[in-house]
Motif scaffolding. Structure first.
Motif, PDB file in Angstrom:
ATOM      1  N   PRO A   1       0.920  -1.089   0.029  1.00 21.24           N
ATOM      2  CA  PRO A   1      -0.053  -0.026  -0.114  1.00 21.24           C
ATOM      3  C   PRO A   1       0.842   1.310  -0.231  1.00 21.24           C
ATOM      4  N   CYS A   2       0.361   2.209  -0.797  1.00 20.70           N
ATOM      5  CA  CYS A   2       1.429   3.378  -0.646  1.00 20.70           C
ATOM      6  C   CYS A   2       1.260   4.225   0.628  1.00 20.70           C
ATOM      7  N   PRO A   3       2.480   4.451   0.900  1.00 17.42           N
ATOM      8  CA  PRO A   3       2.805   5.132   2.175  1.00 17.42           C
ATOM      9  C   PRO A   3       2.076   6.468   2.416  1.00 17.42           C
ATOM     10  N   CYS A   4       1.522   7.081   1.277  1.00 18.94           N
ATOM     11  CA  CYS A   4       0.835   8.521   1.233  1.00 18.94           C
ATOM     12  C   CYS A   4      -0.553   8.534   1.709  1.00 18.94           C
ATOM     13  N   ASP A   5      -0.940   7.166   1.977  1.00 15.87           N
ATOM     14  CA  ASP A   5      -2.460   6.770   2.317  1.00 15.87           C
ATOM     15  C   ASP A   5      -3.487   7.126   1.351  1.00 15.87           C
ATOM     16  N   SER A   6      -3.056   6.999   0.410  1.00 16.75           N
ATOM     17  CA  SER A   6      -4.022   7.202  -0.940  1.00 16.75           C
ATOM     18  C   SER A   6      -5.081   5.848  -0.876  1.00 16.75           C
ATOM     19  N   GLY A   7      -4.420   4.720  -0.112  1.00 17.23           N
ATOM     20  CA  GLY A   7      -5.405   3.533  -0.412  1.00 17.23           C
ATOM     21  C   GLY A   7      -4.983   2.550  -1.500  1.00 17.23           C
TER      22      GLY A   7
ATOM     23  N   ARG B   1       0.526   2.049  -8.267  1.00 16.07           N
ATOM     24  CA  ARG B   1      -0.355   2.488  -9.118  1.00 16.07           C
ATOM     25  C   ARG B   1      -0.493   4.203  -8.413  1.00 16.07           C
ATOM     26  N   CYS B   2       0.523   4.423  -7.353  1.00 17.06           N
ATOM     27  CA  CYS B   2       0.178   5.862  -6.852  1.00 17.06           C
ATOM     28  C   CYS B   2       1.638   6.549  -6.864  1.00 17.06           C
ATOM     29  N   CYS B   3       2.301   6.892  -5.865  1.00 14.34           N
ATOM     30  CA  CYS B   3       3.585   7.417  -5.837  1.00 14.34           C
ATOM     31  C   CYS B   3       4.514   6.759  -6.601  1.00 14.34           C
ATOM     32  N   GLY B   4       4.604   5.429  -6.710  1.00 13.88           N
ATOM     33  CA  GLY B   4       5.746   4.789  -7.303  1.00 13.88           C
ATOM     34  C   GLY B   4       5.361   4.323  -8.811  1.00 13.88           C
TER      35      GLY B   4
END
Ligand SMILES: [Zn+2]
Ligand SMILES: [Zn+2]
Length: 288
Positions: free
Chosen positions: A271-277, A282-285
């Protein structure tokens, strides 16, 4: 009377300028999830001891509290914000009082752009730049180049650090390859001689410094700093005198530090550590 009026104007002007120059302190400490992202993606941070990490976090939060980051035709993830701020903090890390008064906004583009800031069509060779004229106080970065700068550990390239070095150079008024605020006067002429020689080596194909560095002294300095902050040990081996200058300018003994990710890296499917869920990939990475 006139004198008094002038004096009042001057003093008010001084204070207005002074208050403009004030950077605000960040309101909050860095959230845990951001520390996780930094630790996993920024080797410079990851290899610091705990006290220095706290300082780094503070400087990152201070930067983000005082400089706007505006995405243009793209999305800005937490990781993008962190990488931009990290690029600002890394070169001035030995100067905790340093503030980028000459910057108030970073425009983040999805890809490279041309001289007219267009992201489509041919001739898109620019990955980052420091604005002048009506773009004064702004920096433009391509998101791809920003990410690439921190992903590849050995290409001696980091576009965002390059642009922040231009701003440091510019803090004395001109971008000329001499950051006068950090440079003692007696070293300026020998530095110019050395730069001349090193540019000549690039031009005659006898250098591992990127050819763009031969453009002029200012670009040489920015390109060299990318090399210094990315591969300090190699720079010290190949160009010991240049290395010594940079160590003196930035007050950082980088060749003695082990740059690696010492904290756990985030898995692509975590899970992305930015808390996007969303998953990290699929997010910061996400790969840009
Ligand atoms: Zn440049
Ligand atoms: Zn994220």
């Amino acid at each position: 009377m006139l004198f008094l009026l002038l004096a009042t104007l001057l003093i008010t002007g001084y204070f207005i300028r002074d208050s403009m120059d004030k950077w605000e302190a960040p309101e909050a400490a860095m959230p845990r999830r951001w520390k996780t992202l930094l630790a996993s993606e920024v080797r410079f941070y990851s290899s610091l001891d705990i006290d220095k990490k706290h300082l780094f976090e503070y400087k990152v939060m201070e930067f983000l509290a005082n400089c706007k980051i505006t995405p243009i035709e793209t999305k800005v993830h937490d990781l993008d914000r962190l990488l931009i701020a990290a690029s600002a903090v890394i070169p001035i890390f030995a100067f905790p009082e340093w503030k980028y008064y000459n910057l108030d906004e970073v425009l983040l583009y999805s890809s490279s752009f041309n001289d007219n800031f267009e992201t489509e069509g041919e001739d898109r060779r620019i990955f980052g730049m420091v604005g002048t004229g009506y773009m004064e106080g702004k920096m433009i970065l391509s998101r791809g180049a920003l990410r690439q700068g921190f992903q590849n550990e050995s290409d001696r390239r980091n576009t965002a650090i390059h642009e922040f070095v231009h701003l440091i150079d510019k803090a004395d008024g001109v971008i000329d390859g001499v950051p006068s605020l950090l440079f003692e006067k007696q070293y300026v002429l020998p530095w110019f001689d050395m730069v001349e020689k090193k540019i000549h080596e690039i031009e005659t194909d006898r250098s591992d410094i990127r050819p763009y560095g031969a453009t002029n002294r200012a670009e040489f300095f920015a390109v060299l700093c990318e090399y210094f902050f990315e591969c300090p040990k190699l720079l010290e081996r190949k160009h010991p005198q240049l290395y010594d200058y940079l160590e003196m300018i930035f007050h950082q003994r980088l060749s003695e530090r082990e740059f690696k990710i010492v904290d756990a890296e985030i898995g692509r499917n975590d899970p992305c550590p930015c808390d996007s869920g969303k998953k990290f990939k699929r997010c910061c990475g996400d790969v840009v």
